[in-house]
Design a protein around this motif. Structure first.
Motif, PDB file in Angstrom:
ATOM      1  N   SER A  19       0.824  -1.202   0.000  1.00 22.32           N
ATOM      2  CA  SER A  19       0.000   0.000   0.000  1.00 22.32           C
ATOM      3  C   SER A  19       0.862   1.257   0.000  1.00 22.32           C
ATOM      4  O   SER A  19       0.521   2.253  -0.635  1.00 22.32           O
ATOM      5  CB  SER A  19      -0.909   0.017   1.234  1.00 22.32           C
ATOM      6  OG  SER A  19      -0.138   0.209   2.417  1.00 22.32           O
ATOM      7  N   GLY A  20       1.950   1.229   0.766  1.00 28.00           N
ATOM      8  CA  GLY A  20       2.761   2.437   0.923  1.00 28.00           C
ATOM      9  C   GLY A  20       2.297   3.317   2.065  1.00 28.00           C
ATOM     10  O   GLY A  20       2.925   4.334   2.365  1.00 28.00           O
ATOM     11  N   TYR A  21       1.199   2.922   2.733  1.00 29.90           N
ATOM     12  CA  TYR A  21       0.668   3.764   3.818  1.00 29.90           C
ATOM     13  C   TYR A  21       0.151   2.934   4.996  1.00 29.90           C
ATOM     14  O   TYR A  21      -0.574   3.450   5.852  1.00 29.90           O
ATOM     15  CB  TYR A  21      -0.456   4.658   3.283  1.00 29.90           C
ATOM     16  CG  TYR A  21      -1.536   3.911   2.529  1.00 29.90           C
ATOM     17  CD1 TYR A  21      -2.600   3.312   3.205  1.00 29.90           C
ATOM     18  CD2 TYR A  21      -1.485   3.793   1.149  1.00 29.90           C
ATOM     19  CE1 TYR A  21      -3.588   2.616   2.513  1.00 29.90           C
ATOM     20  CE2 TYR A  21      -2.453   3.102   0.449  1.00 29.90           C
ATOM     21  CZ  TYR A  21      -3.509   2.514   1.146  1.00 29.90           C
ATOM     22  OH  TYR A  21      -4.480   1.821   0.454  1.00 29.90           O
ATOM     23  N   GLY A  22       0.532   1.651   5.073  1.00 31.39           N
ATOM     24  CA  GLY A  22       0.086   0.830   6.199  1.00 31.39           C
ATOM     25  C   GLY A  22      -0.823  -0.299   5.750  1.00 31.39           C
ATOM     26  O   GLY A  22      -1.033  -0.523   4.553  1.00 31.39           O
ATOM     27  N   TYR A  23      -1.357  -1.007   6.713  1.00 33.19           N
ATOM     28  CA  TYR A  23      -2.182  -2.185   6.462  1.00 33.19           C
ATOM     29  C   TYR A  23      -3.621  -1.737   6.232  1.00 33.19           C
ATOM     30  O   TYR A  23      -4.331  -1.385   7.174  1.00 33.19           O
ATOM     31  CB  TYR A  23      -2.074  -3.128   7.658  1.00 33.19           C
ATOM     32  CG  TYR A  23      -2.591  -4.523   7.428  1.00 33.19           C
ATOM     33  CD1 TYR A  23      -2.440  -5.163   6.214  1.00 33.19           C
ATOM     34  CD2 TYR A  23      -3.201  -5.215   8.470  1.00 33.19           C
ATOM     35  CE1 TYR A  23      -2.899  -6.454   6.022  1.00 33.19           C
ATOM     36  CE2 TYR A  23      -3.654  -6.513   8.299  1.00 33.19           C
ATOM     37  CZ  TYR A  23      -3.506  -7.123   7.075  1.00 33.19           C
ATOM     38  OH  TYR A  23      -3.961  -8.412   6.890  1.00 33.19           O
ATOM     39  N   ASP A  24      -4.045  -1.746   4.989  1.00 26.84           N
ATOM     40  CA  ASP A  24      -5.346  -1.188   4.584  1.00 26.84           C
ATOM     41  C   ASP A  24      -6.394  -2.294   4.543  1.00 26.84           C
ATOM     42  O   ASP A  24      -6.366  -3.156   3.657  1.00 26.84           O
ATOM     43  CB  ASP A  24      -5.193  -0.528   3.209  1.00 26.84           C
ATOM     44  CG  ASP A  24      -6.411   0.305   2.822  1.00 26.84           C
ATOM     45  OD1 ASP A  24      -7.393   0.332   3.576  1.00 26.84           O
ATOM     46  OD2 ASP A  24      -6.359   0.939   1.743  1.00 26.84           O
ATOM     47  N   GLN A  25      -7.317  -2.267   5.488  1.00 29.70           N
ATOM     48  CA  GLN A  25      -8.345  -3.303   5.613  1.00 29.70           C
ATOM     49  C   GLN A  25      -9.703  -2.624   5.796  1.00 29.70           C
ATOM     50  O   GLN A  25     -10.066  -2.214   6.902  1.00 29.70           O
ATOM     51  CB  GLN A  25      -8.046  -4.192   6.818  1.00 29.70           C
ATOM     52  CG  GLN A  25      -6.719  -4.915   6.743  1.00 29.70           C
ATOM     53  CD  GLN A  25      -6.761  -6.100   5.807  1.00 29.70           C
ATOM     54  OE1 GLN A  25      -7.356  -7.127   6.090  1.00 29.70           O
ATOM     55  NE2 GLN A  25      -6.132  -5.935   4.656  1.00 29.70           N
ATOM     56  N   ARG A  26     -10.441  -2.508   4.709  1.00 32.32           N
ATOM     57  CA  ARG A  26     -11.739  -1.817   4.757  1.00 32.32           C
ATOM     58  C   ARG A  26     -12.807  -2.636   4.051  1.00 32.32           C
ATOM     59  O   ARG A  26     -12.512  -3.382   3.121  1.00 32.32           O
ATOM     60  CB  ARG A  26     -11.642  -0.447   4.078  1.00 32.32           C
ATOM     61  CG  ARG A  26     -10.830   0.583   4.832  1.00 32.32           C
ATOM     62  CD  ARG A  26     -10.666   1.854   4.018  1.00 32.32           C
ATOM     63  NE  ARG A  26      -9.656   1.705   2.962  1.00 32.32           N
ATOM     64  CZ  ARG A  26      -9.686   2.338   1.790  1.00 32.32           C
ATOM     65  NH1 ARG A  26     -10.708   3.130   1.489  1.00 32.32           N
ATOM     66  NH2 ARG A  26      -8.718   2.178   0.916  1.00 32.32           N
ATOM     67  N   ILE A  27     -14.036  -2.453   4.489  1.00 27.62           N
ATOM     68  CA  ILE A  27     -15.179  -3.081   3.828  1.00 27.62           C
ATOM     69  C   ILE A  27     -16.313  -2.065   3.751  1.00 27.62           C
ATOM     70  O   ILE A  27     -16.610  -1.369   4.736  1.00 27.62           O
ATOM     71  CB  ILE A  27     -15.662  -4.341   4.575  1.00 27.62           C
ATOM     72  CG1 ILE A  27     -14.584  -5.412   4.599  1.00 27.62           C
ATOM     73  CG2 ILE A  27     -16.934  -4.892   3.928  1.00 27.62           C
ATOM     74  CD1 ILE A  27     -14.974  -6.666   5.363  1.00 27.62           C
ATOM     75  N   GLU A  28     -16.932  -1.978   2.589  1.00 26.84           N
ATOM     76  CA  GLU A  28     -18.136  -1.165   2.407  1.00 26.84           C
ATOM     77  C   GLU A  28     -19.233  -2.067   1.859  1.00 26.84           C
ATOM     78  O   GLU A  28     -19.011  -2.825   0.909  1.00 26.84           O
ATOM     79  CB  GLU A  28     -17.877  -0.011   1.430  1.00 26.84           C
ATOM     80  CG  GLU A  28     -16.849   0.989   1.945  1.00 26.84           C
ATOM     81  CD  GLU A  28     -16.517   2.050   0.915  1.00 26.84           C
ATOM     82  OE1 GLU A  28     -16.210   3.176   1.320  1.00 26.84           O
ATOM     83  OE2 GLU A  28     -16.568   1.741  -0.289  1.00 26.84           O
ATOM     84  N   ALA A  29     -20.398  -1.998   2.474  1.00 31.54           N
ATOM     85  CA  ALA A  29     -21.555  -2.794   2.047  1.00 31.54           C
ATOM     86  C   ALA A  29     -22.684  -1.839   1.690  1.00 31.54           C
ATOM     87  O   ALA A  29     -23.101  -1.025   2.523  1.00 31.54           O
ATOM     88  CB  ALA A  29     -21.991  -3.741   3.161  1.00 31.54           C
ATOM     89  N   PHE A  30     -23.166  -1.929   0.449  1.00 31.40           N
ATOM     90  CA  PHE A  30     -24.199  -1.032  -0.042  1.00 31.40           C
ATOM     91  C   PHE A  30     -25.523  -1.790  -0.167  1.00 31.40           C
ATOM     92  O   PHE A  30     -25.588  -2.836  -0.823  1.00 31.40           O
ATOM     93  CB  PHE A  30     -23.796  -0.457  -1.405  1.00 31.40           C
ATOM     94  CG  PHE A  30     -22.521   0.341  -1.363  1.00 31.40           C
ATOM     95  CD1 PHE A  30     -22.549   1.698  -1.116  1.00 31.40           C
ATOM     96  CD2 PHE A  30     -21.292  -0.278  -1.554  1.00 31.40           C
ATOM     97  CE1 PHE A  30     -21.370   2.439  -1.072  1.00 31.40           C
ATOM     98  CE2 PHE A  30     -20.109   0.439  -1.510  1.00 31.40           C
ATOM     99  CZ  PHE A  30     -20.155   1.815  -1.264  1.00 31.40           C
ATOM    100  N   GLY A  31     -26.552  -1.250   0.459  1.00 30.39           N
ATOM    101  CA  GLY A  31     -27.851  -1.892   0.427  1.00 30.39           C
ATOM    102  C   GLY A  31     -28.911  -0.997  -0.169  1.00 30.39           C
ATOM    103  O   GLY A  31     -28.649   0.145  -0.570  1.00 30.39           O
ATOM    104  N   SER A  32     -30.134  -1.500  -0.211  1.00 32.48           N
ATOM    105  CA  SER A  32     -31.244  -0.746  -0.801  1.00 32.48           C
ATOM    106  C   SER A  32     -31.630   0.470   0.037  1.00 32.48           C
ATOM    107  O   SER A  32     -32.307   1.371  -0.461  1.00 32.48           O
ATOM    108  CB  SER A  32     -32.451  -1.664  -0.952  1.00 32.48           C
ATOM    109  OG  SER A  32     -32.822  -2.228   0.306  1.00 32.48           O
ATOM    110  N   ALA A  33     -31.160   0.517   1.292  1.00 29.11           N
ATOM    111  CA  ALA A  33     -31.544   1.633   2.167  1.00 29.11           C
ATOM    112  C   ALA A  33     -30.340   2.313   2.806  1.00 29.11           C
ATOM    113  O   ALA A  33     -30.486   3.028   3.793  1.00 29.11           O
ATOM    114  CB  ALA A  33     -32.505   1.139   3.256  1.00 29.11           C
ATOM    115  N   GLY A  34     -29.159   2.101   2.252  1.00 31.30           N
ATOM    116  CA  GLY A  34     -28.003   2.774   2.821  1.00 31.30           C
ATOM    117  C   GLY A  34     -26.718   1.993   2.672  1.00 31.30           C
ATOM    118  O   GLY A  34     -26.621   1.043   1.885  1.00 31.30           O
TER     119      GLY A  34
END
Length: 327
Positions: free
Chosen positions: A230-245
């Motif tokens: 990454s060059g900026y650390g341990y990048d661990q993200r999750i995004e979950a998109f639903g019908s209401a947000g």
């Protein structure tokens, strides 16, 4: 208290040893490792005995076995422990060969084995909370997922050569997360991979950067972004998109301290290593193993391991051919 035998006294074995010793329901009783000095160091630290695999499995006091040895030994040691009637806590992957893994599933089933396959990210409190909100309908019906998993720096090339490749070694964690969060089996896989970080990784026959798209039969989509640097650390993200947000799990920082000034705000660095980022998850795995020894069913089992491995092989095939793979 349940007596445990640890197979493997290397880097990950030491983490499990510490968590076993810290859990009041477990006791590290035996340590097995082909390198006597490594086994002796861990055993001495936790008042355990250095043993051979045969001695550990023949001991009726041993209730469970943690397999944290080299990947090529995961399956044979897990099978041997199951055949001895022990509960098994095995590091991922169960095996690098999909055919062998599938064949073993029937053997474990015939033994009525209690096998817990340690995909540790399911036990991260942030990701677990995200999954609970998803299944609870917090954002309506799930439609798409975005999983980002970028390492801070690439591993040594010698490791790359025996790792099984980026999809089996690294992205397999994200394939398991995708299955868990999507709530449906994946029916299509498309992946593309490149060598953008270290030419030596390409010379070793692997890639260091990849994007993978998963699709379920109902049309749910998941995009997985993978990088060895990454060059900026341990990048661990999750995004979950639903019908209401949308639900989002962010990165862990070294501290929550921020500095504010006329040039804006500056936060602390991301945690820079998986042993730091997932320290709580590893401890929660030990707690779950104690639950299994007390009669609970494993939350992650051989079927999950086979399914994640199948996705890894499909992604590698897609990246090689440039075509989507139907499952």
């Amino acid at each position: 208290m349940h007596d445990i035998a640890l197979i493997g006294a290397g880097r990950i074995g030491k983490i499990h040893a510490a968590n076993l010793a810290a859990n009041p329901r477990l006791r590290l009783a035996r340590v097995v490792d082909p390198f006597p000095d490594a086994a002796s160091a861990v055993a001495a630290q936790y008042d355990a005995r250095v043993s051979t695999i045969d001695e550990a499995l023949a001991d009726p006091a041993i209730a469970g076995v943690v397999v944290a040895s080299s990947t090529d030994t995961h399956l044979p040691y897990s099978l041997a422990a199951a055949e001895a009637g022990k509960a098994v806590f095995c590091e991922k992957p169960l095996d690098q060969d999909l055919g062998r893994a599938r064949e073993s599933a029937a053997r474990f089933a015939a033994l009525d084995a209690r096998l817990f396959l340690a995909f540790n990210r399911r036990f991260d409190p942030n990701f677990a909370a995200l999954q609970a909100r998803l299944t609870g309908g917090a954002v309506g019906n799930l439609e798409t997922l975005h999983i980002i998993s970028h390492d801070p720096a690439p591993p040594p090339v010698d490791y790359v050569k025996v790792s099984g490749g980026i999809f089996k070694d690294m992205v397999i964690h994200d394939f398991d997360m995708a299955r868990w969060l999507l709530g449906e089996e994946v029916s299509e896989v498309f992946a593309s991979a490149s060598v953008l970080v270290d030419p030596a990784i390409g010379e070793a026959g692997d890639a260091d950067t990849a994007k993978t798209i998963l699709r379920t039969a109902s049309g749910r989509l998941c995009v997985i972004s993978s990088s060895r640097r990454s060059g900026y650390g341990y990048d661990q993200r999750i995004e979950a998109f639903g019908s209401a947000g949308m639900i989002r799990a962010q990165n862990q920082l070294e501290t929550t301290v921020e500095t504010w000034g006329e040039n804006g705000a500056a936060a602390d660095r991301f945690q820079n290593f998986f042993l730091d980022r997932y320290a709580v998850a590893y401890a929660r795995e030990a707690e779950h193993f104690a639950d299994i020894l007390d009669g609970a069913a494993p939350l992650v089992d051989v079927r999950d391991g086979v399914a994640a491995l199948a996705l890894a092989e499909a992604a590698a095939q897609s990246a090689k051919t440039g075509e989507r793979v139907l499952l």
